[in-house]
Scaffold this motif. Sequence first.
Motif, PDB file in Angstrom:
ATOM      1  N   VAL A  72      37.167  28.388  36.492  1.00  0.00           N
ATOM      2  CA  VAL A  72      36.060  28.248  37.445  1.00  0.00           C
ATOM      3  C   VAL A  72      36.074  26.861  38.083  1.00  0.00           C
ATOM      4  CG1 VAL A  72      33.549  28.152  37.676  1.00  0.00           C
ATOM      5  CG2 VAL A  72      34.604  29.961  36.331  1.00  0.00           C
ATOM      6  N   ALA A  73      36.366  25.851  37.295  1.00  0.00           N
ATOM      7  CA  ALA A  73      36.401  24.484  37.829  1.00  0.00           C
ATOM      8  C   ALA A  73      37.448  24.334  38.929  1.00  0.00           C
ATOM      9  CB  ALA A  73      36.669  23.488  36.698  1.00  0.00           C
ATOM     10  N   GLU A  74      38.524  25.113  38.841  1.00  0.00           N
ATOM     11  CA  GLU A  74      39.600  25.031  39.820  1.00  0.00           C
ATOM     12  C   GLU A  74      39.413  25.994  41.000  1.00  0.00           C
ATOM     13  OE1 GLU A  74      42.255  23.029  39.977  1.00  0.00           O
ATOM     14  OE2 GLU A  74      41.618  21.918  38.210  1.00  0.00           O
ATOM     15  N   ALA A  75      38.549  26.987  40.830  1.00  0.00           N
ATOM     16  CA  ALA A  75      38.368  28.003  41.877  1.00  0.00           C
ATOM     17  C   ALA A  75      37.686  27.420  43.105  1.00  0.00           C
ATOM     18  CB  ALA A  75      37.548  29.173  41.326  1.00  0.00           C
ATOM     19  N   LYS A  76      38.027  27.956  44.268  1.00  0.00           N
ATOM     20  CA  LYS A  76      37.505  27.439  45.532  1.00  0.00           C
ATOM     21  C   LYS A  76      36.370  28.284  46.108  1.00  0.00           C
ATOM     22  CE  LYS A  76      42.104  25.682  46.733  1.00  0.00           C
ATOM     23  NZ  LYS A  76      43.255  25.812  47.672  1.00  0.00           N
ATOM     24  N   GLY A  77      36.252  29.531  45.675  1.00  0.00           N
ATOM     25  CA  GLY A  77      35.311  30.451  46.304  1.00  0.00           C
ATOM     26  C   GLY A  77      33.874  30.293  45.833  1.00  0.00           C
ATOM     27  N   ASN A  78      32.975  30.955  46.560  1.00  0.00           N
ATOM     28  CA  ASN A  78      31.553  30.959  46.221  1.00  0.00           C
ATOM     29  C   ASN A  78      31.178  32.116  45.304  1.00  0.00           C
ATOM     30  OD1 ASN A  78      30.916  28.662  47.788  1.00  0.00           O
ATOM     31  ND2 ASN A  78      30.840  29.923  49.643  1.00  0.00           N
ATOM     32  N   TRP A  79      32.141  33.032  45.061  1.00  0.00           N
ATOM     33  CA  TRP A  79      31.904  34.180  44.185  1.00  0.00           C
ATOM     34  C   TRP A  79      33.024  34.250  43.166  1.00  0.00           C
ATOM     35  CZ3 TRP A  79      27.322  36.541  44.388  1.00  0.00           C
ATOM     36  CH2 TRP A  79      26.557  36.377  45.540  1.00  0.00           C
ATOM     37  N   LEU A  80      32.690  34.596  41.943  1.00  0.00           N
ATOM     38  CA  LEU A  80      33.632  34.554  40.831  1.00  0.00           C
ATOM     39  C   LEU A  80      33.686  35.894  40.110  1.00  0.00           C
ATOM     40  CD1 LEU A  80      32.150  31.269  39.326  1.00  0.00           C
ATOM     41  CD2 LEU A  80      34.185  31.388  40.790  1.00  0.00           C
ATOM     42  N   VAL A  81      34.884  36.270  39.677  1.00  0.00           N
ATOM     43  CA  VAL A  81      35.064  37.440  38.808  1.00  0.00           C
ATOM     44  C   VAL A  81      35.849  36.982  37.593  1.00  0.00           C
ATOM     45  CG1 VAL A  81      36.061  39.733  38.537  1.00  0.00           C
ATOM     46  CG2 VAL A  81      35.053  39.070  40.732  1.00  0.00           C
ATOM     47  N   MET A  82      35.278  37.188  36.412  1.00  0.00           N
ATOM     48  CA  MET A  82      35.972  36.879  35.164  1.00  0.00           C
ATOM     49  C   MET A  82      36.740  38.135  34.742  1.00  0.00           C
ATOM     50  SD  MET A  82      34.742  33.823  34.664  1.00  0.00           S
ATOM     51  CE  MET A  82      33.343  32.899  35.294  1.00  0.00           C
ATOM     52  N   LEU A  83      38.042  38.095  34.853  1.00  0.00           N
ATOM     53  CA  LEU A  83      38.870  39.257  34.527  1.00  0.00           C
ATOM     54  C   LEU A  83      39.785  38.904  33.365  1.00  0.00           C
ATOM     55  CD1 LEU A  83      39.834  42.142  35.283  1.00  0.00           C
ATOM     56  CD2 LEU A  83      41.538  41.040  36.783  1.00  0.00           C
ATOM     57  N   ASP A  84      39.646  39.615  32.253  1.00  0.00           N
ATOM     58  CA  ASP A  84      40.553  39.384  31.132  1.00  0.00           C
ATOM     59  C   ASP A  84      41.947  39.893  31.484  1.00  0.00           C
ATOM     60  OD1 ASP A  84      38.596  38.206  29.653  1.00  0.00           O
ATOM     61  OD2 ASP A  84      38.202  39.935  28.376  1.00  0.00           O
ATOM     62  N   SER A  85      42.939  39.334  30.817  1.00  0.00           N
ATOM     63  CA  SER A  85      44.330  39.604  31.182  1.00  0.00           C
ATOM     64  C   SER A  85      44.810  40.988  30.764  1.00  0.00           C
ATOM     65  CB  SER A  85      45.246  38.544  30.555  1.00  0.00           C
ATOM     66  OG  SER A  85      45.011  38.448  29.161  1.00  0.00           O
ATOM     67  N   ASP A  86      43.981  41.758  30.045  1.00  0.00           N
ATOM     68  CA  ASP A  86      44.363  43.133  29.724  1.00  0.00           C
ATOM     69  C   ASP A  86      43.435  44.153  30.390  1.00  0.00           C
ATOM     70  OD1 ASP A  86      42.167  42.503  28.206  1.00  0.00           O
ATOM     71  OD2 ASP A  86      42.907  43.384  26.353  1.00  0.00           O
ATOM     72  N   ASP A  87      42.600  43.684  31.324  1.00  0.00           N
ATOM     73  CA  ASP A  87      41.715  44.563  32.079  1.00  0.00           C
ATOM     74  C   ASP A  87      42.173  44.635  33.536  1.00  0.00           C
ATOM     75  OD1 ASP A  87      40.242  44.858  29.762  1.00  0.00           O
ATOM     76  OD2 ASP A  87      38.764  43.329  30.303  1.00  0.00           O
ATOM     77  N   GLU A  88      41.591  45.554  34.291  1.00  0.00           N
ATOM     78  CA  GLU A  88      41.979  45.719  35.700  1.00  0.00           C
ATOM     79  C   GLU A  88      40.752  46.014  36.554  1.00  0.00           C
ATOM     80  OE1 GLU A  88      45.248  48.499  36.283  1.00  0.00           O
ATOM     81  OE2 GLU A  88      45.773  48.288  34.161  1.00  0.00           O
ATOM     82  N   LEU A  89      40.775  45.530  37.778  1.00  0.00           N
ATOM     83  CA  LEU A  89      39.731  45.836  38.744  1.00  0.00           C
ATOM     84  C   LEU A  89      40.092  47.078  39.544  1.00  0.00           C
ATOM     85  CD1 LEU A  89      39.097  42.265  40.246  1.00  0.00           C
ATOM     86  CD2 LEU A  89      37.862  43.372  38.366  1.00  0.00           C
ATOM     87  N   MET A  90      39.108  47.877  39.879  1.00  0.00           N
ATOM     88  CA  MET A  90      39.335  48.963  40.823  1.00  0.00           C
ATOM     89  C   MET A  90      39.452  48.360  42.227  1.00  0.00           C
ATOM     90  SD  MET A  90      39.542  51.338  38.715  1.00  0.00           S
ATOM     91  CE  MET A  90      39.589  52.864  39.698  1.00  0.00           C
ATOM     92  N   PRO A  91      40.218  48.970  43.120  1.00  0.00           N
ATOM     93  CA  PRO A  91      40.566  48.338  44.403  1.00  0.00           C
ATOM     94  C   PRO A  91      39.388  47.907  45.276  1.00  0.00           C
ATOM     95  CG  PRO A  91      41.986  50.218  43.995  1.00  0.00           C
ATOM     96  CD  PRO A  91      40.938  50.244  42.923  1.00  0.00           C
TER      97      PRO A  91
END
Length: 199
Positions: A72-91
């Motif tokens: 989060v400290a490195e992210a540039k956007g105003n909105w954040l999604v915490m995604l674990d490395s074994d999960d997936e987002l729907m498109p």
Amino acid sequence: IPCFNQAETLPAAVRSALLQTYPHVEVLIVNDGSTDNTAFVADSLASANIGGNIRVIHAVHRGTAEARDVGVAEAKGNWLVMLDSDDELMPKFIETALSKTREIPNLSIVYGRQQQTGLGNRVWDPGAYLPEKIVRGTFPPSIDLLARDFWNDFGGFKPENPCGASHYHLWLSAVEHGCEVAYIPEVVAKYRIQKSGQT
């Protein structure tokens, strides 16, 4: 995407973020001191990404909570999604979630249903947001869209808490401060259940 020894599942998680119908996505992989070939896989994914919207941060192993804080400290956007490395987002998750932010002023969290995979194989529907459910201990969704302003007020995850407990405290903070929360009545992510009971 915090990642510790998840070289096998990391590519699918990253791919799900890159294949969002919302085009302006930045992916940060935080390699949390992995001892397998996660570092190589993460760097390879970043090198192969022509758009240049994948960044890899190699950190000393401190656990998922602190790895998320680093990302989060490195992210540039105003909105954040915490995604674990074994999960997936729907498109369409981010696109649909951001549409909620235009409908509801001062929105802090957007979440939806999750398809459980791995040891579980069912759709988990947390239902519409009710603050009293969170207070009573109902476990909130782990994959959601967060406003950076809300995150900054929350102050980040506490490393002394287990990952799941940290996310629960985040939702308790939303209840405490009367934050606006929106629910998407459709599957927004795939959530893997492992033998340890964690993702």
